[in-house]
Design an enzyme around this catalytic site. Structure first.
Site, short mmCIF file in Angstrom:
data_model
loop_
_atom_site.label_atom_id
_atom_site.label_comp_id
_atom_site.label_asym_id
_atom_site.label_seq_id
_atom_site.Cartn_x
_atom_site.Cartn_y
_atom_site.Cartn_z
CG ASP A 54 -2.23 4.73 -30.52
OD1 ASP A 54 -1.25 5.49 -30.69
OD2 ASP A 54 -3.29 4.84 -31.15
CG HIS A 65 -7.51 1.64 -36.28
ND1 HIS A 65 -7.33 2.08 -37.58
CD2 HIS A 65 -7.45 2.75 -35.51
CE1 HIS A 65 -7.14 3.38 -37.58
NE2 HIS A 65 -7.23 3.83 -36.34
CG HIS A 77 -8.49 4.68 -31.28
ND1 HIS A 77 -7.19 5.13 -31.29
CD2 HIS A 77 -8.97 4.91 -32.54
CE1 HIS A 77 -6.89 5.61 -32.49
NE2 HIS A 77 -7.96 5.49 -33.27
P1 AMP Z 1 -6.67 6.89 -36.49
O1 AMP Z 1 -6.36 8.35 -36.50
O2 AMP Z 1 -7.95 6.50 -35.87
O3 AMP Z 1 -6.45 6.33 -37.87
O4 AMP Z 1 -5.60 6.25 -35.49
C1 AMP Z 1 -4.38 5.77 -35.86
C2 AMP Z 1 -3.66 5.52 -34.56
O5 AMP Z 1 -2.54 4.73 -34.84
C3 AMP Z 1 -3.17 6.78 -33.86
O6 AMP Z 1 -3.71 6.83 -32.55
C4 AMP Z 1 -1.65 6.63 -33.86
O7 AMP Z 1 -1.08 7.09 -32.66
C5 AMP Z 1 -1.48 5.14 -34.03
N1 AMP Z 1 -0.29 4.68 -34.69
C6 AMP Z 1 0.31 5.20 -35.79
N2 AMP Z 1 1.37 4.45 -36.14
C7 AMP Z 1 1.42 3.41 -35.26
C8 AMP Z 1 2.28 2.29 -35.09
N3 AMP Z 1 3.32 2.07 -35.91
N4 AMP Z 1 2.05 1.44 -34.07
C9 AMP Z 1 1.02 1.66 -33.23
N5 AMP Z 1 0.17 2.69 -33.33
C10 AMP Z 1 0.37 3.56 -34.33
#
Ligand code: AMP
Length: 142
Positions: free
Chosen positions: A35, A104, A106
Site C-alpha cells: 500500500d 482487496h 488490507h
Molecule cells: P480502500 O479505501 O479500502 O479502497 O483502500 C485503498 C487502498 O489503496 C488505500 O489504503 C490506499 O492507500 C491504497 N492505494 C491507492 N492507490 C494505490 C496504488 N497506486 N498502489 C498501492 N496502493 C494504493
C-alpha cells in the site's frame, strides 16, 4: 443501486501492469503489493485478479484463493517486520471507507502499543516500500 465495476480503476491497471507497484506475491488468481499510503510499516494489499467492486458483488469462488493468500501474507508480514500481531481490513462502498473499487484486503503488521495511522493518509517514500517489499518477499520464500 451500486455502480458497475470500472475496468479502469487503479488496481485493475496495476493488475494489467499499466502502472507500477511493489509486488510481493502473485499466483494464478491473486496478487499482493505494498500500500503506497500505509497505515503502518509493511501494510500490504491482497487483490484477486477476478473483477469485482468489493466483497458484495464478488463471485464466492474468489474468496478461497483470496483468503489463502491473505493468510500467507499475514504470516509473512508478521515475520518480515517482526510484528506482534496483524490487522486484516476490508471495506465495501464509500460509506465504509472504500476508495478503490476493485476487491482487496488490507494486511497490516501491528506492534504492541502502536496505533494504526489514518486510512489513505500520507504517501510513503518509495525506498521504504522497496525495502519492506524485499523483506516480505524473503519471508514468503519468493
Ligand atoms: P480502500 O479505501 O479500502 O479502497 O483502500 C485503498 C487502498 O489503496 C488505500 O489504503 C490506499 O492507500 C491504497 N492505494 C491507492 N492507490 C494505490 C496504488 N497506486 N498502489 C498501492 N496502493 C494504493
Amino acid at each position: 443501486m451500486t455502480a458497475a465495476y470500472d475496468t479502469d480503476n487503479i488496481f485493475a491497471k496495476i493488475l494489467r501492469g499499466e502502472i507500477p507497484s511493489h509486488r510481493v506475491y502473485e499466483d494464478d488468481a491473486v496478487v499482493a503489493f505494498m500500500d503506497v499510503m500505509p497505515q503502518g510499516p509493511g501494510h500490504t494489499l491482497v487483490v484477486p485478479k477476478a473483477p469485482s467492486r468489493n466483497l458484495l458483488d464478488a463471485n464466492p469462488s474468489t474468496f478461497g484463493p483470496l483468503f489463502t493468500v491473505v493468510q500467507k501474507v499475514a504470516l509473512a508480514v508478521k515475520k518480515a517486520l517482526n510484528a506482534d500481531g496483524v490487522t486484516v481490513l476490508q471495506f465495501n462502498e464509500p460509506a465504509s471507507g472504500q476508495t478503490v473499487y476493485h476487491l482487496h484486503v488490507h494486511v497490516i503488521p501491528r506492534f504492541d502499543g502502536i496505533p494504526l495511522k489514518p486510512h489513505t493518509g500520507a504517501m510513503e517514500k518509495p525506498e521504504v516500500l522497496t525495502e519492506n517489499a524485499g523483506k516480505i518477499r524473503a519471508a514468503l520464500g519468493s
